[in-house]
Motif scaffolding. Structure first.
Motif, mmCIF file in Angstrom:
data_model
loop_
_atom_site.group_PDB
_atom_site.id
_atom_site.type_symbol
_atom_site.label_atom_id
_atom_site.label_comp_id
_atom_site.label_asym_id
_atom_site.label_seq_id
_atom_site.Cartn_x
_atom_site.Cartn_y
_atom_site.Cartn_z
ATOM 1 N N MET A 119 0.814 -1.217 0.000
ATOM 2 C CA MET A 119 0.000 0.000 0.000
ATOM 3 C C MET A 119 0.849 1.269 0.000
ATOM 4 S SD MET A 119 -3.204 -0.951 2.494
ATOM 5 C CE MET A 119 -4.029 0.576 2.089
ATOM 6 N N GLN A 120 2.162 1.130 -0.131
ATOM 7 C CA GLN A 120 3.058 2.275 -0.232
ATOM 8 C C GLN A 120 3.389 2.510 -1.708
ATOM 9 O OE1 GLN A 120 6.478 1.808 2.358
ATOM 10 N NE2 GLN A 120 5.251 0.726 3.880
ATOM 11 N N PRO A 121 3.316 3.760 -2.195
ATOM 12 C CA PRO A 121 3.516 4.020 -3.633
ATOM 13 C C PRO A 121 4.885 3.595 -4.121
ATOM 14 C CG PRO A 121 3.491 6.073 -2.366
ATOM 15 C CD PRO A 121 3.062 5.001 -1.442
ATOM 16 N N GLY A 122 4.884 2.944 -5.293
ATOM 17 C CA GLY A 122 6.118 2.453 -5.902
ATOM 18 C C GLY A 122 6.172 2.789 -7.385
ATOM 19 N N PRO A 123 6.230 1.770 -8.252
ATOM 20 C CA PRO A 123 6.332 2.032 -9.692
ATOM 21 C C PRO A 123 5.112 2.765 -10.257
ATOM 22 C CG PRO A 123 6.935 -0.233 -9.179
ATOM 23 C CD PRO A 123 6.357 0.346 -7.927
ATOM 24 N N VAL A 124 5.385 3.701 -11.169
ATOM 25 C CA VAL A 124 4.333 4.437 -11.877
ATOM 26 C C VAL A 124 4.436 4.097 -13.361
ATOM 27 C CG1 VAL A 124 3.442 6.702 -12.527
ATOM 28 C CG2 VAL A 124 4.319 6.322 -10.214
ATOM 29 N N HIS A 125 3.315 3.719 -13.960
ATOM 30 C CA HIS A 125 3.267 3.376 -15.385
ATOM 31 C C HIS A 125 2.300 4.326 -16.088
ATOM 32 C CE1 HIS A 125 5.286 -0.624 -14.919
ATOM 33 N NE2 HIS A 125 4.809 -0.491 -13.689
ATOM 34 N N VAL A 126 2.749 4.921 -17.171
ATOM 35 C CA VAL A 126 1.889 5.765 -17.997
ATOM 36 C C VAL A 126 2.006 5.272 -19.431
ATOM 37 C CG1 VAL A 126 1.369 8.109 -18.784
ATOM 38 C CG2 VAL A 126 2.327 7.759 -16.499
ATOM 39 N N GLY A 130 -3.825 5.091 -20.416
ATOM 40 C CA GLY A 130 -4.039 4.929 -18.976
ATOM 41 C C GLY A 130 -2.769 5.159 -18.177
ATOM 42 N N ALA A 131 -2.933 5.338 -16.864
ATOM 43 C CA ALA A 131 -1.802 5.526 -15.957
ATOM 44 C C ALA A 131 -2.184 4.950 -14.599
ATOM 45 C CB ALA A 131 -1.454 7.005 -15.825
ATOM 46 N N TYR A 132 -1.214 4.352 -13.907
ATOM 47 C CA TYR A 132 -1.519 3.795 -12.591
ATOM 48 C C TYR A 132 -0.271 3.762 -11.715
ATOM 49 C CZ TYR A 132 0.204 -0.469 -14.903
ATOM 50 O OH TYR A 132 0.951 -1.388 -15.601
ATOM 51 N N ILE A 133 -0.509 3.727 -10.391
ATOM 52 C CA ILE A 133 0.549 3.666 -9.385
ATOM 53 C C ILE A 133 0.460 2.315 -8.695
ATOM 54 C CG2 ILE A 133 1.551 4.739 -7.341
ATOM 55 C CD1 ILE A 133 -0.074 7.282 -8.084
ATOM 56 N N SER A 151 -5.855 6.147 -13.518
ATOM 57 C CA SER A 151 -6.532 7.226 -14.225
ATOM 58 C C SER A 151 -6.489 6.943 -15.717
ATOM 59 C CB SER A 151 -5.839 8.564 -13.929
ATOM 60 O OG SER A 151 -6.343 9.602 -14.748
ATOM 61 N N ARG A 152 -7.459 7.485 -16.409
ATOM 62 C CA ARG A 152 -7.414 7.422 -17.869
ATOM 63 C C ARG A 152 -6.354 8.399 -18.356
ATOM 64 N NH1 ARG A 152 -10.038 9.882 -22.247
ATOM 65 N NH2 ARG A 152 -11.229 11.289 -20.895
ATOM 66 N N ALA A 153 -5.702 8.078 -19.469
ATOM 67 C CA ALA A 153 -4.705 8.966 -20.073
ATOM 68 C C ALA A 153 -5.125 9.278 -21.502
ATOM 69 C CB ALA A 153 -3.325 8.324 -20.052
ATOM 70 N N SER A 154 -4.640 10.411 -22.018
ATOM 71 C CA SER A 154 -5.031 10.826 -23.357
ATOM 72 C C SER A 154 -3.873 11.525 -24.057
ATOM 73 C CB SER A 154 -6.233 11.772 -23.291
ATOM 74 O OG SER A 154 -6.534 12.301 -24.572
ATOM 75 N N LEU A 155 -3.721 11.236 -25.346
ATOM 76 C CA LEU A 155 -2.747 11.909 -26.197
ATOM 77 C C LEU A 155 -3.418 12.983 -27.044
ATOM 78 C CD1 LEU A 155 -0.809 8.724 -27.194
ATOM 79 C CD2 LEU A 155 0.354 10.798 -26.459
ATOM 80 N N ASP A 156 -4.708 13.177 -26.848
ATOM 81 C CA ASP A 156 -5.471 14.155 -27.614
ATOM 82 C C ASP A 156 -5.222 15.559 -27.068
ATOM 83 O OD1 ASP A 156 -7.240 15.646 -29.062
ATOM 84 O OD2 ASP A 156 -9.033 14.502 -28.500
#
Length: 261
Positions: A119-126, A130-133, A151-156
């Motif tokens: 439950m401690q923040p580690g790797p972040v992927h974008v 989409g994006a998530y921790i 979260s949702r991610a967007s290139l628009d």
């Protein structure tokens, strides 16, 4: 959506994003000029991400008079981008407050086990949509497949949703700035910096101490530098295991004297 676009990927550690929160908060405040407007805005300014020439990536955020850069030696990104993260996403990157205990001498210490590692923040992927921790460790079977925040991610470029991670391909100059600021010779002279600049340095150092509490005794060095590429300023170099450069512009003494007159 092209196949080339779908290849976009950023991988870093939540601690590096958390280090930039003071800088992006300042940039947001400078742009609105009002704490109330800042509190009502659900987005921070963007964070630049680019490959570092010696490996890893540089994450940076800038305001009118500052440029804070952090190197993640294990991070990766497919191309230089500017990313706008929702507030809640960046807040989820911060190290949580652990439980506190007292020794027999009334000294306070934190109990890391009060919050499990998953439950401690580690790797972040974008990536392109989409994006998530993730947590620092794999979650137990009961929570298999879960993440700390997503979260949702967007290139628009036309996307306006404040809860979305906005990915914008840009020419990012932070690798050049890193090289210029880190190699410029130090000088000794009278200098003036603003309260906001000192506050940013203080907040960044505090964030470093909080996020990298397990690092080997980091030392910060503050010095003035001059370069043919940029105006005189200060650089704060972290000499510990985490590579951080905070470049702060000087206030203009002549302008200050004119105001006083």
């Amino acid at each position: 959506m092209t196949e080339e676009t779908k290849k976009f990927s950023l991988v870093t550690d939540a601690r590096y994003l958390a280090l930039l929160i003071p800088s992006v908060q300042l940039a947001e405040w400078c742009s609105t000029g009002s704490v109330l407007l800042y509190m009502g805005n659900e987005q921070f300014f963007g964070i630049d991400v680019a490959p570092h020439p010696d490996g890893g990536i540089i994450l940076s955020a800038q305001s009118r008079f500052s440029w804070v850069m952090v190197r993640d030696p294990k991070g990766s990104v497919t191309e230089p981008v500017n990313i706008i993260f929702p507030k809640k996403f960046l807040e989820a990157c911060r190290r949580p407050e652990f439980g506190k205990m007292f020794t027999e001498n009334q000294e306070i210490y934190e109990v890391e086990e009060s919050i499990p590692a998953f439950m401690q923040p580690g790797p972040v992927h974008v990536f392109y949509c989409g994006a998530y921790i993730c947590g620092r460790e794999q979650p137990p079977e009961d929570h298999d497949g879960s993440v700390l925040y997503s979260s949702r991610a967007s290139l628009d470029e036309k996307e306006q949703d404040p809860w979305v991670v906005h990915i914008r391909t840009r020419e990012v100059k932070s690798p050049k700035v890193w090289d210029i600021v880190s190699t410029a010779s130090a000088v000794k002279s009278d200098s003036i910096i603003t309260n906001e600049a000192m506050r940013l340095l203080s907040d960044t150092m505090a964030a470093h101490a909080r996020e990298f509490w397990d690092d080997t005794l980091p030392v910060w060095q503050l010095e003035e530098f001059k370069s043919k590429h940029c105006a005189p300023g200060f650089r704060a170099l972290c000499k510990g295991g985490v590579e951080i450069i905070a470049s702060i512009a000087q206030a203009n003494p002549k302008a200050l004297k004119a105001e006083a007159a």
